[in-house]
Design an enzyme around this catalytic site. Sequence first.
Site, PDB file in Angstrom:
ATOM      1  N   GLU A 182     131.342  84.941   3.955  1.00 45.93           N
ATOM      2  CA  GLU A 182     132.659  85.283   4.500  1.00 45.93           C
ATOM      3  C   GLU A 182     133.755  85.052   3.469  1.00 45.93           C
ATOM      4  O   GLU A 182     133.863  83.967   2.878  1.00 45.93           O
ATOM      5  CB  GLU A 182     132.921  84.445   5.770  1.00 45.93           C
ATOM      6  CG  GLU A 182     134.271  84.731   6.399  1.00 45.93           C
ATOM      7  CD  GLU A 182     134.414  84.227   7.832  1.00 45.93           C
ATOM      8  OE1 GLU A 182     133.422  83.748   8.424  1.00 45.93           O
ATOM      9  OE2 GLU A 182     135.531  84.320   8.355  1.00 45.93           O
ATOM     10  N   LYS A 208     122.605  80.711  14.040  1.00 48.32           N
ATOM     11  CA  LYS A 208     123.357  80.709  12.780  1.00 48.32           C
ATOM     12  C   LYS A 208     124.075  79.371  12.629  1.00 48.32           C
ATOM     13  O   LYS A 208     124.607  78.842  13.611  1.00 48.32           O
ATOM     14  CB  LYS A 208     124.368  81.855  12.729  1.00 48.32           C
ATOM     15  CG  LYS A 208     125.262  81.845  11.488  1.00 48.32           C
ATOM     16  CD  LYS A 208     125.953  83.172  11.234  1.00 48.32           C
ATOM     17  CE  LYS A 208     127.220  83.402  11.975  1.00 48.32           C
ATOM     18  NZ  LYS A 208     128.274  82.389  11.754  1.00 48.32           N
ATOM     19  N   GLU A 223     126.678  76.999   9.764  1.00 45.44           N
ATOM     20  CA  GLU A 223     127.584  77.079   8.620  1.00 45.44           C
ATOM     21  C   GLU A 223     127.326  75.937   7.654  1.00 45.44           C
ATOM     22  O   GLU A 223     127.247  74.767   8.074  1.00 45.44           O
ATOM     23  CB  GLU A 223     129.049  77.009   9.119  1.00 45.44           C
ATOM     24  CG  GLU A 223     129.436  78.203   9.986  1.00 45.44           C
ATOM     25  CD  GLU A 223     130.897  78.154  10.423  1.00 45.44           C
ATOM     26  OE1 GLU A 223     131.643  77.260   9.979  1.00 45.44           O
ATOM     27  OE2 GLU A 223     131.278  79.024  11.221  1.00 45.44           O
ATOM     28  N   ASP A 227     130.769  81.974  17.353  1.00 44.63           N
ATOM     29  CA  ASP A 227     131.654  80.970  17.948  1.00 44.63           C
ATOM     30  C   ASP A 227     133.111  81.425  17.851  1.00 44.63           C
ATOM     31  O   ASP A 227     134.019  80.748  18.335  1.00 44.63           O
ATOM     32  CB  ASP A 227     131.432  79.582  17.333  1.00 44.63           C
ATOM     33  CG  ASP A 227     131.636  79.556  15.837  1.00 44.63           C
ATOM     34  OD1 ASP A 227     131.954  80.617  15.251  1.00 44.63           O
ATOM     35  OD2 ASP A 227     131.468  78.479  15.239  1.00 44.63           O
ATOM     36  N   SER A 228     133.322  82.629  17.265  1.00 44.33           N
ATOM     37  CA  SER A 228     134.644  83.263  17.341  1.00 44.33           C
ATOM     38  C   SER A 228     135.002  83.545  18.800  1.00 44.33           C
ATOM     39  O   SER A 228     136.160  83.857  19.100  1.00 44.33           O
ATOM     40  CB  SER A 228     134.672  84.559  16.519  1.00 44.33           C
ATOM     41  OG  SER A 228     133.568  85.382  16.851  1.00 44.33           O
ATOM     42  N   ASP A 264     125.549  81.582  17.241  1.00 40.94           N
ATOM     43  CA  ASP A 264     126.125  80.468  16.475  1.00 40.94           C
ATOM     44  C   ASP A 264     125.836  79.138  17.172  1.00 40.94           C
ATOM     45  O   ASP A 264     126.062  79.012  18.384  1.00 40.94           O
ATOM     46  CB  ASP A 264     127.644  80.619  16.385  1.00 40.94           C
ATOM     47  CG  ASP A 264     128.087  81.313  15.110  1.00 40.94           C
ATOM     48  OD1 ASP A 264     127.364  81.233  14.099  1.00 40.94           O
ATOM     49  OD2 ASP A 264     129.169  81.936  15.131  1.00 40.94           O
TER      50      ASP A 264
HETATM   51  O1  KIV Z   1     131.805  83.600  14.781  1.00 42.04           O
HETATM   52  C1  KIV Z   1     131.846  84.693  14.178  1.00 42.04           C
HETATM   53  O2  KIV Z   1     132.297  85.728  14.692  1.00 42.04           O
HETATM   54  C2  KIV Z   1     131.343  84.727  12.812  1.00 42.04           C
HETATM   55  C3  KIV Z   1     131.578  85.981  12.014  1.00 42.04           C
HETATM   56  C4  KIV Z   1     132.969  86.030  11.537  1.00 42.04           C
HETATM   57  C5  KIV Z   1     130.602  86.131  10.917  1.00 42.04           C
HETATM   58  O3  KIV Z   1     130.782  83.777  12.350  1.00 42.04           O
END
Ligand code: KIV
Length: 272
Positions: free
Chosen positions: A190, A121, A123, A52-53, A91
């Site tokens: 992280e 994924k 969090e 989600d980055s 994510d």
């Molecule tokens: O969204 C992302 O890129 C991440 C990484 C920083 C692990 O969760």
Amino acid sequence: MSTAKKQYKRITTKTLVDMKNRGEKISMLTAYDYTMAKIVDGAGIDVILVGDSASNVMAGHETTLPITLDQMIYHAASVIRAVERSLVVVDIPFGSYQSDPKEALRSAIRIMKESGGHAVKVEGGKEIKESVKRILNAGIPVMGHLGLTPQSIYKFGTYTVRAKEEAEAEALKQDALLLEKAGCFAIVLEKVPAKLAQEVAQSLTIPVIGIGAGNAIDGQVLVTHDMLGMTHEFNPRFLRRYLDMYKEMTTAFKSYSADVKSGDFPNDTEQY
Ligand code: KIV
């Protein structure tokens, strides 16, 4: 399927656990589009994270919070079309799994069905335990993410290193065990102290993949645009830049502009 494709052995969640058992490190990078995913996959990176980055890197938002489930599915589907070998983890974005386990499952199912991603994924630890279990019960592999969890940035108030204090470190260890017991196939850690990450990796049978979590763990992940040096405002200590793409691309764009303006491009061989 072409014979060229058949020579690739796909990475699965089981491959990652086998790699941990063999002491073989796991490489993971982000990708959000077809072209980048093709290069990352072709380079032999084990896991591609459709992170989600994308909210920051692709859309220019300050945080990961605004990206939607539909947008994540769009990015993930583009990545999946390119990939032959890597495991693709997607994510689940903020607001699509925290409120209740049924919504979490619906979001995970949409990602798997509409993008073709291989795993999701999420969090957090004990606060999302029921959601994690519900997703896993549907046969969808889940990767956990602990330590600095960017979807909670407004709660933390800062992007500094997490779990430096004993109480938070202890809670993180408990969360890691809980995620393993629930059935997660791997965990991202992280921005936590290297010693704590090492302890977590040693206490789990599933791989621990770190970003800013030292080297005594099972693998590493970076945001591709950061390690390529395309982003240049972001300079955390953990980031190793393998290229200065910002500089290279700027030079290329300037040369192109100069060639267009001078009439040098296109030349006789570059036209019909
Ligand atoms: O969204 C992302 O890129 C991440 C990484 C920083 C692990 O969760």
